[in-house]
Write an enzyme that holds these catalytic residues in place. Sequence first.
Site, short mmCIF file in Angstrom:
data_model
loop_
_atom_site.label_atom_id
_atom_site.label_comp_id
_atom_site.label_asym_id
_atom_site.label_seq_id
_atom_site.Cartn_x
_atom_site.Cartn_y
_atom_site.Cartn_z
N SER A 148 0.71 -1.24 -0.01
CA SER A 148 0.01 0.12 -0.10
C SER A 148 0.92 1.32 0.15
O SER A 148 2.02 1.25 0.54
CB SER A 148 -0.83 0.09 1.31
OG SER A 148 -1.48 1.10 1.32
N TYR A 161 -1.49 -0.39 10.54
CA TYR A 161 -1.41 -0.78 9.30
C TYR A 161 -0.34 -0.12 8.48
O TYR A 161 0.23 -0.93 7.61
CB TYR A 161 -2.89 -0.06 8.58
CG TYR A 161 -3.01 -0.36 7.00
CD1 TYR A 161 -3.61 -1.51 6.54
CD2 TYR A 161 -2.94 0.56 6.11
CE1 TYR A 161 -4.03 -1.75 5.31
CE2 TYR A 161 -2.91 0.21 4.78
CZ TYR A 161 -3.77 -0.92 4.46
OH TYR A 161 -4.04 -1.07 3.12
P1 NAP Z 1 -11.60 -5.16 1.01
O1 NAP Z 1 -12.49 -4.85 0.04
O2 NAP Z 1 -11.78 -4.72 2.37
O3 NAP Z 1 -11.60 -6.93 1.02
C1 NAP Z 1 -10.76 -7.54 1.84
C2 NAP Z 1 -10.54 -9.07 1.37
O4 NAP Z 1 -9.88 -9.66 2.25
C3 NAP Z 1 -12.14 -9.96 1.55
O5 NAP Z 1 -11.92 -10.55 0.50
C4 NAP Z 1 -11.78 -10.50 3.06
O6 NAP Z 1 -12.72 -11.61 2.97
C5 NAP Z 1 -10.24 -10.56 2.90
N1 NAP Z 1 -9.94 -10.86 4.39
C6 NAP Z 1 -10.02 -10.07 5.42
N2 NAP Z 1 -9.40 -10.40 6.40
C7 NAP Z 1 -9.02 -11.97 6.12
C8 NAP Z 1 -8.39 -12.80 6.72
N3 NAP Z 1 -8.08 -12.63 7.84
N4 NAP Z 1 -8.20 -13.93 6.11
C9 NAP Z 1 -8.58 -14.24 4.98
N5 NAP Z 1 -8.99 -13.21 4.12
C10 NAP Z 1 -9.45 -12.19 4.73
O7 NAP Z 1 -9.93 -4.70 0.63
P2 NAP Z 1 -9.29 -4.16 -0.59
O8 NAP Z 1 -9.45 -2.80 -0.86
O9 NAP Z 1 -9.83 -5.08 -1.81
O10 NAP Z 1 -7.71 -4.57 -0.14
C11 NAP Z 1 -7.27 -5.67 -0.74
C12 NAP Z 1 -5.81 -5.21 -0.33
O11 NAP Z 1 -5.11 -4.36 -0.79
C13 NAP Z 1 -5.45 -5.35 1.15
O12 NAP Z 1 -4.34 -5.97 1.49
C14 NAP Z 1 -5.33 -3.94 1.44
O13 NAP Z 1 -4.70 -3.59 2.54
C15 NAP Z 1 -4.65 -3.34 -0.12
N6 NAP Z 1 -4.77 -2.11 -0.34
C16 NAP Z 1 -6.00 -1.54 -0.63
C17 NAP Z 1 -6.16 -0.21 -0.87
C18 NAP Z 1 -7.59 0.43 -1.27
O14 NAP Z 1 -7.40 1.55 -1.33
N7 NAP Z 1 -8.61 -0.35 -1.12
C19 NAP Z 1 -5.04 0.54 -0.99
C20 NAP Z 1 -3.75 0.00 -0.72
C21 NAP Z 1 -3.75 -1.28 -0.38
P3 NAP Z 1 -14.32 -11.64 3.63
O15 NAP Z 1 -15.19 -11.06 2.56
O16 NAP Z 1 -14.48 -12.81 3.99
O17 NAP Z 1 -14.03 -10.77 4.78
#
Ligand code: NAP
Length: 257
Positions: A148, A161
């Site tokens: 990130s 985080y």
């Molecule tokens: P999201 O929409 O909140 O989705 C999170 C996903 O991770 C869901 O499928 C969730 O499963 C799963 N998850 C959460 N905790 C878990 C665990 N303990 N074990 C297994 N699966 C788990 O998040 P996102 O925005 O797509 O983010 C995905 C990745 O990108 C993350 O690592 C995040 O830090 C990174 N990221 C995101 C952004 C952003 O702006 N969105 C920016 C930079 C980096 P459930 O559905 O079962 O809860």
Amino acid sequence: MSKRVAIVTGSSRGIGRAIAETLAADGFCVTVNYNSSPDAANEVVSQIERAGGEAIAVQGNVGSPEGRAALMDATLGRWNRLDLLVNNAGITSPGRLDILEATPENWDLVLDTNLKGPFFLSQAAANAMLAQIEAGTIPAGKIINLSSLSSYASSPNRGDYCVAKAGLAMMTQLFADRLGKENIQVFEVCPGVIATDMTGPVKEKYDKQIEAGLTPIHRWGQPEDVAKAVSAICADYFPFSTGERFNVDGGFHLRRL
Ligand code: NAP
């Protein structure tokens, strides 16, 4: 079996879902991992199957040893093969508490999920890939870590985080260093502000910042933007690279004057 096999952690929603569907369209068999959303994960599997691909949904908390073992066992049990691990699952900082209010409980939860989980899953996946490479059943392996902009940009209300993501960046370098000679490449994909459930609660704040010029490319990132970067890495156009960071952030990382 000639199809490559991928585990995409946290692929029931958001960025992980886009990565799983894109890799399946690229010809990978995909383990769609979730923690608490079985319906969403099953829907991703159905979507992949409707498009002619192959996938299974596997429950497993990446922050727990049992969850990581379940993921590895289900994947190897189904396909007897693993070519790619995408460490995508992650959570934001619960309550977004200022670092002067942060709690050890939140710290443990975020670090377990966002750093310790990917570290030990990478260890398990790398050992499985090594065994297959030695046996001649796969030619090479890959690990891709979703970090990130928070790995280098300070948000004092999400200290756990930020620290976890900074650790993931170093973890990429450690595994890239150790596994280069083993024919396993390791990369960091570093998303900027992406429209998912994670950023839903702070949508208005980011809307305003993007409008005001937060990034040279004036728009929200989409999960598909990140999935395309992962797909490009997996298309093997970077055979002499490892440990690289691929920014997918609309240019957020540029220092501007
Ligand atoms: P999201 O929409 O909140 O989705 C999170 C996903 O991770 C869901 O499928 C969730 O499963 C799963 N998850 C959460 N905790 C878990 C665990 N303990 N074990 C297994 N699966 C788990 O998040 P996102 O925005 O797509 O983010 C995905 C990745 O990108 C993350 O690592 C995040 O830090 C990174 N990221 C995101 C952004 C952003 O702006 N969105 C920016 C930079 C980096 P459930 O559905 O079962 O809860």
